[in-house]
Structures are given as structure tokens and as C-alpha cells.
Design an enzyme around this catalytic site. Structure first.
Site, PDB file in Angstrom:
ATOM      1  N   GLY A 219      65.871  34.458 -15.337  1.00  0.00           N
ATOM      2  CA  GLY A 219      65.123  35.506 -16.052  1.00  0.00           C
ATOM      3  C   GLY A 219      65.835  35.953 -17.310  1.00  0.00           C
ATOM      4  O   GLY A 219      65.889  37.144 -17.614  1.00  0.00           O
ATOM      5  N   ALA A 220      66.364  34.979 -18.065  1.00  0.00           N
ATOM      6  CA  ALA A 220      67.177  35.334 -19.247  1.00  0.00           C
ATOM      7  C   ALA A 220      66.376  35.313 -20.537  1.00  0.00           C
ATOM      8  O   ALA A 220      66.955  35.408 -21.611  1.00  0.00           O
ATOM      9  CB  ALA A 220      68.368  34.381 -19.352  1.00  0.00           C
ATOM     10  N   ASN A 221      65.050  35.199 -20.425  1.00  0.00           N
ATOM     11  CA  ASN A 221      64.247  35.194 -21.653  1.00  0.00           C
ATOM     12  C   ASN A 221      63.986  36.589 -22.185  1.00  0.00           C
ATOM     13  O   ASN A 221      63.506  36.754 -23.301  1.00  0.00           O
ATOM     14  CB  ASN A 221      62.916  34.459 -21.440  1.00  0.00           C
ATOM     15  CG  ASN A 221      62.145  35.019 -20.274  1.00  0.00           C
ATOM     16  OD1 ASN A 221      62.735  35.363 -19.262  1.00  0.00           O
ATOM     17  ND2 ASN A 221      60.843  35.135 -20.395  1.00  0.00           N
TER      18      ASN A 221
ATOM     19  N   ILE B 194      67.558  42.526 -19.573  1.00  0.00           N
ATOM     20  CA  ILE B 194      68.978  42.516 -19.219  1.00  0.00           C
ATOM     21  C   ILE B 194      69.532  41.087 -19.233  1.00  0.00           C
ATOM     22  O   ILE B 194      70.646  40.834 -19.699  1.00  0.00           O
ATOM     23  CB  ILE B 194      69.150  43.159 -17.817  1.00  0.00           C
ATOM     24  CG1 ILE B 194      68.699  44.627 -17.864  1.00  0.00           C
ATOM     25  CG2 ILE B 194      70.578  43.040 -17.323  1.00  0.00           C
ATOM     26  CD1 ILE B 194      68.494  45.271 -16.502  1.00  0.00           C
TER      27      ILE B 194
ATOM     28  N   SER C 149      69.501  46.895  -7.276  1.00  0.00           N
ATOM     29  CA  SER C 149      69.090  48.145  -7.932  1.00  0.00           C
ATOM     30  C   SER C 149      69.460  49.329  -7.057  1.00  0.00           C
ATOM     31  O   SER C 149      69.480  49.223  -5.827  1.00  0.00           O
ATOM     32  CB  SER C 149      67.582  48.140  -8.139  1.00  0.00           C
ATOM     33  OG  SER C 149      67.152  49.418  -8.515  1.00  0.00           O
TER      34      SER C 149
ATOM     35  N   TYR D  84      59.511  46.339  -3.478  1.00  0.00           N
ATOM     36  CA  TYR D  84      60.647  46.232  -4.406  1.00  0.00           C
ATOM     37  C   TYR D  84      61.938  46.759  -3.752  1.00  0.00           C
ATOM     38  O   TYR D  84      62.979  46.094  -3.779  1.00  0.00           O
ATOM     39  CB  TYR D  84      60.342  47.006  -5.688  1.00  0.00           C
ATOM     40  CG  TYR D  84      61.432  46.904  -6.742  1.00  0.00           C
ATOM     41  CD1 TYR D  84      61.681  45.701  -7.402  1.00  0.00           C
ATOM     42  CD2 TYR D  84      62.217  48.004  -7.077  1.00  0.00           C
ATOM     43  CE1 TYR D  84      62.669  45.604  -8.379  1.00  0.00           C
ATOM     44  CE2 TYR D  84      63.207  47.914  -8.051  1.00  0.00           C
ATOM     45  CZ  TYR D  84      63.428  46.718  -8.699  1.00  0.00           C
ATOM     46  OH  TYR D  84      64.412  46.619  -9.655  1.00  0.00           O
TER      47      TYR D  84
HETATM   48  N1  LIG Z   1      64.997  47.765 -15.784  1.00  0.00           N
HETATM   49  C1  LIG Z   1      65.526  48.555 -14.879  1.00  0.00           C
HETATM   50  O1  LIG Z   1      65.490  49.783 -14.990  1.00  0.00           O
HETATM   51  C2  LIG Z   1      66.194  47.959 -13.680  1.00  0.00           C
HETATM   52  C3  LIG Z   1      66.797  48.827 -12.758  1.00  0.00           C
HETATM   53  C4  LIG Z   1      67.411  48.287 -11.641  1.00  0.00           C
HETATM   54  C5  LIG Z   1      67.422  46.906 -11.449  1.00  0.00           C
HETATM   55  N2  LIG Z   1      66.824  46.082 -12.360  1.00  0.00           N
HETATM   56  C6  LIG Z   1      66.854  44.639 -12.099  1.00  0.00           C
HETATM   57  O2  LIG Z   1      67.305  43.953 -13.255  1.00  0.00           O
HETATM   58  C7  LIG Z   1      66.821  42.602 -13.237  1.00  0.00           C
HETATM   59  C8  LIG Z   1      66.327  42.221 -14.614  1.00  0.00           C
HETATM   60  O3  LIG Z   1      65.163  42.956 -14.914  1.00  0.00           O
HETATM   61  P1  LIG Z   1      64.813  43.545 -16.365  1.00  0.00           P
HETATM   62  O4  LIG Z   1      64.832  45.012 -16.237  1.00  0.00           O
HETATM   63  O5  LIG Z   1      65.621  42.885 -17.411  1.00  0.00           O
HETATM   64  O6  LIG Z   1      63.259  43.155 -16.491  1.00  0.00           O
HETATM   65  P2  LIG Z   1      62.525  41.972 -17.280  1.00  0.00           P
HETATM   66  O7  LIG Z   1      62.810  42.038 -18.728  1.00  0.00           O
HETATM   67  O8  LIG Z   1      61.104  42.022 -16.836  1.00  0.00           O
HETATM   68  O9  LIG Z   1      63.243  40.690 -16.700  1.00  0.00           O
HETATM   69  C9  LIG Z   1      62.859  40.104 -15.504  1.00  0.00           C
HETATM   70  C10 LIG Z   1      62.936  38.616 -15.670  1.00  0.00           C
HETATM   71  O10 LIG Z   1      62.575  38.007 -14.434  1.00  0.00           O
HETATM   72  C11 LIG Z   1      61.728  36.918 -14.739  1.00  0.00           C
HETATM   73  N3  LIG Z   1      60.884  36.501 -13.642  1.00  0.00           N
HETATM   74  C12 LIG Z   1      59.920  37.203 -13.019  1.00  0.00           C
HETATM   75  N4  LIG Z   1      59.320  36.436 -12.092  1.00  0.00           N
HETATM   76  C13 LIG Z   1      59.910  35.223 -12.139  1.00  0.00           C
HETATM   77  C14 LIG Z   1      59.723  33.992 -11.452  1.00  0.00           C
HETATM   78  N5  LIG Z   1      58.773  33.836 -10.540  1.00  0.00           N
HETATM   79  N6  LIG Z   1      60.536  32.957 -11.755  1.00  0.00           N
HETATM   80  C15 LIG Z   1      61.481  33.062 -12.704  1.00  0.00           C
HETATM   81  N7  LIG Z   1      61.700  34.191 -13.404  1.00  0.00           N
HETATM   82  C16 LIG Z   1      60.914  35.252 -13.117  1.00  0.00           C
HETATM   83  C17 LIG Z   1      60.884  37.421 -15.916  1.00  0.00           C
HETATM   84  O11 LIG Z   1      60.262  36.314 -16.544  1.00  0.00           O
HETATM   85  P3  LIG Z   1      58.879  36.459 -17.360  1.00  0.00           P
HETATM   86  O12 LIG Z   1      59.257  36.979 -18.703  1.00  0.00           O
HETATM   87  O13 LIG Z   1      58.328  35.077 -17.372  1.00  0.00           O
HETATM   88  O14 LIG Z   1      58.020  37.402 -16.579  1.00  0.00           O
HETATM   89  C18 LIG Z   1      61.957  38.089 -16.748  1.00  0.00           C
HETATM   90  O15 LIG Z   1      62.639  37.154 -17.529  1.00  0.00           O
HETATM   91  C19 LIG Z   1      65.758  42.562 -12.141  1.00  0.00           C
HETATM   92  O16 LIG Z   1      66.299  41.938 -10.995  1.00  0.00           O
HETATM   93  C20 LIG Z   1      65.485  44.033 -11.839  1.00  0.00           C
HETATM   94  O17 LIG Z   1      65.063  44.235 -10.512  1.00  0.00           O
HETATM   95  C21 LIG Z   1      66.226  46.580 -13.482  1.00  0.00           C
END
Ligand SMILES: NC(=O)c1ccc[n+]([C@@H]2O[C@H](COP(=O)([O-])OP(=O)(O)OC[C@H]3O[C@@H](n4cnc5c(N)ncnc54)[C@H](OP(=O)(O)O)[C@@H]3O)[C@@H](O)[C@H]2O)c1
Length: 328
Positions: free
Chosen positions: A53-55, A58, A182, A208
Site C-alpha cells: 500500500g505504498a502508492n 503513510i 492502530s 476494522y
Molecule cells: N490514517 C490513519 O489515521 C491511520 C490510523 C491508524 C492506523 N492506520 C493504518 O495505516 C495504514 C496505512 O493507511 P493510510 O492511512 O496511509 O491510508 P491509505 O492512504 O488509504 O493507504 C492504504 C493503502 O492500502 C492499500 N490497499 C487497500 N486495499 C488493498 C488491497 N486489497 N491490496 C493491496 N493494497 C491495498 C491502498 O491501495 P489503493 O490506493 O489501491 O486503495 C492504499 O495504498 C493502514 O494499515 C491503516 O489501517 C492509519
């Protein structure tokens, strides 16, 4: 001073008092929510790092920092267009630093294909960052393998991926598996009888919370495996802070409207993706011997406050269930 107060209308004094109090509350919230910045840096030259999920969000910020410090980074993403764009950006920072290999964590055949491609190209893996995730999926739906979507992507997909990459991890002299969980795990529970919400009330956030508990249990069980086999490996989990990313995309109806309404406030209070990557970067850069094996980190520190479900016994239960499900 008294004269001054007499000159100002009573209502205005109240408004000023409200404004000052609100200002203090906002500053307090910002101070509480603001992430600690990672100040540990090492040269990552020669390190091979996979980030799921590096596109975006975070994951992308994590990849950027790794590239800047000399690592070879593999973006493991499902969306080819955004992943290629991110890859281009990172290769612009450092030529040939980044590669994209397609990975859909909701489909075990895609996970197998990813691992095969990686194995053919690389002889070792130093760091695996299990970062991808989904949150608040509105309606219960299943992955191609029949898992409830949230636990399927956030946990089971990463479980299988890690297993398939174990041989390459073992080829590194000191390897790390970093699982992005989280603080939301504190609000949930894990139901081993019904992980997929077949016979109980489904809500995207309950799913979640459960998936994030599973990430921490996985971290503990994985570390036990490394220790039992005398492997030079560390497994940690972490909370990245509350970060404004695409993760909130599935929120709908009144919650989405409320979020839109308070978005200026949200932008001020919460962290951006760069700030959100700090604890992951701490776990990547910290000296191998200074990282706490199997621990849960937040704000670049080992955090002991965990959900009551986080026990070695539950870690064993989930581990054995998962092995059985995948026939490993
Ligand atoms: N943001 C917060 O406040 C927060 C707080 C606590 C924990 N986290 C955790 O941090 C991590 C990163 O999240 P983020 O906040 O950076 O959100 P994000 O920008 O939505 O990143 C999530 C990534 O996961 C990918 N993904 C989703 N479904 C997938 C699948 N089936 N196969 C491969 N990749 C998939 C998404 O790809 P697409 O672009 O293709 O959808 C995206 O690149 C997550 O594990 C999240 O639970 C975030």
C-alpha cells in the site's frame, strides 16, 4: 482594566472568552495528536524493502524516506496507475531506487504471484512493511478467498504474504517485519468463532478494530516463531497516529458529512502523511538490537497499553487458525 471592561459590551466579552477557550482546546488537541518525529537515521544502502500500500498516504511517505536513505524499495500495490506514478516520483528522487510489483491482498493468487516475481528477482529481503489497509467498509463483503474484506486485506493477506516471503527474509542477516496496526485496536474485540461476521452484527469499524487486534497478535506469534527457530528476525507492530489519508474514503452518510464539515479543524488537529510515517521510520531506522522484539510502538516508543485480547494464548490461536486456513 476595569474601565476597559466597562467599555466593552458584555456579550463581546463572552465571545472573546469563548474564542480564547476554543483556541486553547485546539492547541491542546493539536499537541496531543501531533506525532513525535523520528530522529534515528541509518544508511539504508543495500537494504531491500517491500512496502504494501505504498502508492499513497503513510506507505508512500515511508517509501520516500527509504529511497532518500539509499534503500531499494518495492512498492506492493493493487492500483497500477497510482503505483506507477508513485514509482516514477521515487525514481526521480533516486534513479533505479524503486520498483512496482502488483499485489492485491484480497486475492491469494495475486499474493502468490507477487511472491514468485519477487523471489525470482531478489535473493534476500531485509524489511517487510505490512502497511496496506482498509477501514470502515460500509457493507459486509467477502474477498476472493471468502474472508470478510477488512480482516481479509488487513490481516490474512499480510499473513500469507509474510509466509511466502520467509525464505527471502531468512536470507538477510538481520530482518524486520513491521505491521502497521492502530490505536483503534483498543476499542475492539476478536471473535475466533466468527472472524468474518457471518452470525453477528456487522459494522465497518468493528471489523476494522478486530483486524488491527489481529495485526498485533500476528506480530507476537511471528516473533515467537523467529525466536523458536533462532532466526535473526524482529517483528513489531505500531500505531502511526491519526493521519489524514485516503483511509477515511469509505465513511459515508452522516459521518462523511460531519467529517467534511469539520475538515478545516481536522486538517489542523491531525497529522499529515509525513508525520504519520514517523513511527514506521523509527522501526526501520532504529538499531536492530535496540528494537523491542514483538513490541507495539506508537510515537516512536514502545507502548504497553494494549487491548485485553492481546495475549500470547490468543496469538497462538490466531496463528494456528491462519496456518490451517491456508494449508501451510
Ligand atoms: N490514517 C490513519 O489515521 C491511520 C490510523 C491508524 C492506523 N492506520 C493504518 O495505516 C495504514 C496505512 O493507511 P493510510 O492511512 O496511509 O491510508 P491509505 O492512504 O488509504 O493507504 C492504504 C493503502 O492500502 C492499500 N490497499 C487497500 N486495499 C488493498 C488491497 N486489497 N491490496 C493491496 N493494497 C491495498 C491502498 O491501495 P489503493 O490506493 O489501491 O486503495 C492504499 O495504498 C493502514 O494499515 C491503516 O489501517 C492509519
Amino acid at each position: 482594566m476595569e474601565i476597559l471592561f466597562k467599555l466593552i459590551p458584555n456579550n463581546l466579552i463572552h465571545y472573546i472568552a469563548y474564542a480564547i477557550t476554543l483556541g486553547f482546546v485546539l492547541i491542546l488537541l493539536r499537541t496531543i495528536s501531533k506525532n513525535v518525529k523520528n530522529n534515528v537515521i541509518r544508511d539504508l544502502t543495500g537494504q531491500i524493502i517491500i512496502i504494501t500500500g505504498a502508492n499513497s498516504g503513510i506507505g508512500f511517505e515511508t517509501a520516500k524516506n527509504c529511497v532518500q536513505h539509499g534503500a531499494k524499495v518495492i512498492l506492493a500495490c493493487r492500483d497500477e496507475i497510482t503505483a506507477q506514478k508513485s514509482c516514477l516520483q521515487l525514481n526521480f528522487i533516486k534513479k533505479n531506487s524503486t520498483e512496482f510489483i502488483k499485489l492485491d491482498l484480497s486475492d491469494s493468487s495475486s499474493i502468490h504471484l507477487f511472491a514468485n516475481i519477487f523471489e525470482k528477482k531478489y535473493s534476500k529481503l531485509d524489511i517487510l512493511v505490512n502497511n496496506a489497509g482498509v477501514m470502515a467498509v460500509p457493507n459486509r463483503c467477502l474477498t476472493k478467498d471468502g474472508f470478510e474484506q477488512t480482516i481479509g486485506v488487513n490481516y490474512f493477506g499480510h499473513f500469507l504474504l509474510t509466509h511466502l516471503l520467509l525464505d527471502r527474509l531468512k536470507s538477510s542477516s538481520q530482518f524486520r517485519v513491521i505491521n502497521v496496526s492502530s490505536v483503534a485496536h483498543l476499542a475492539g474485540t476478536i471473535d475466533f468463532q466468527d472472524l468474518h461476521f457471518t452470525n453477528r452484527f456487522y459494522h465497518g469499524m468493528l471489523a476494522y478494530f478486530q483486524s488491527k487486534i489481529a495485526n498485533i497478535l500476528f506480530t507476537i506469534a511471528l516473533q515467537k516463531k523467529f525466536d523458536d527457530q533462532n532466526l535473526h528476525g524482529i517483528s513489531v507492530s505500531l500505531h502511526p497516529g491519526i493521519v489524514q489519508t485516503n483511509l477515511f474514503r469509505y465513511l459515508n452518510g452522516p459521518t462523511k458529512f460531519l467529517l467534511w464539515l469539520i475538515s478545516p479543524l481536522f486538517n489542523f488537529i491531525y497529522n499529515n502523511s509525513f508525520e504519520g510515517a514517523q513511527t514506521t521510520l523509527y522501526c526501520i531506522h532504529q538499531n536492530y538490537f535496540k528494537l523491542q522484539k514483538g513490541a507495539y510502538y506508537s510515537d516512536c516508543q514502545n507502548q504497553k497499553r494494549l487491548n485485553r485480547c492481546i495475549t500470547p494464548e490468543n496469538a497462538d490461536i490466531l496463528w494456528n487458525m491462519s496456518l490451517k486456513i491456508f494449508g501451510l
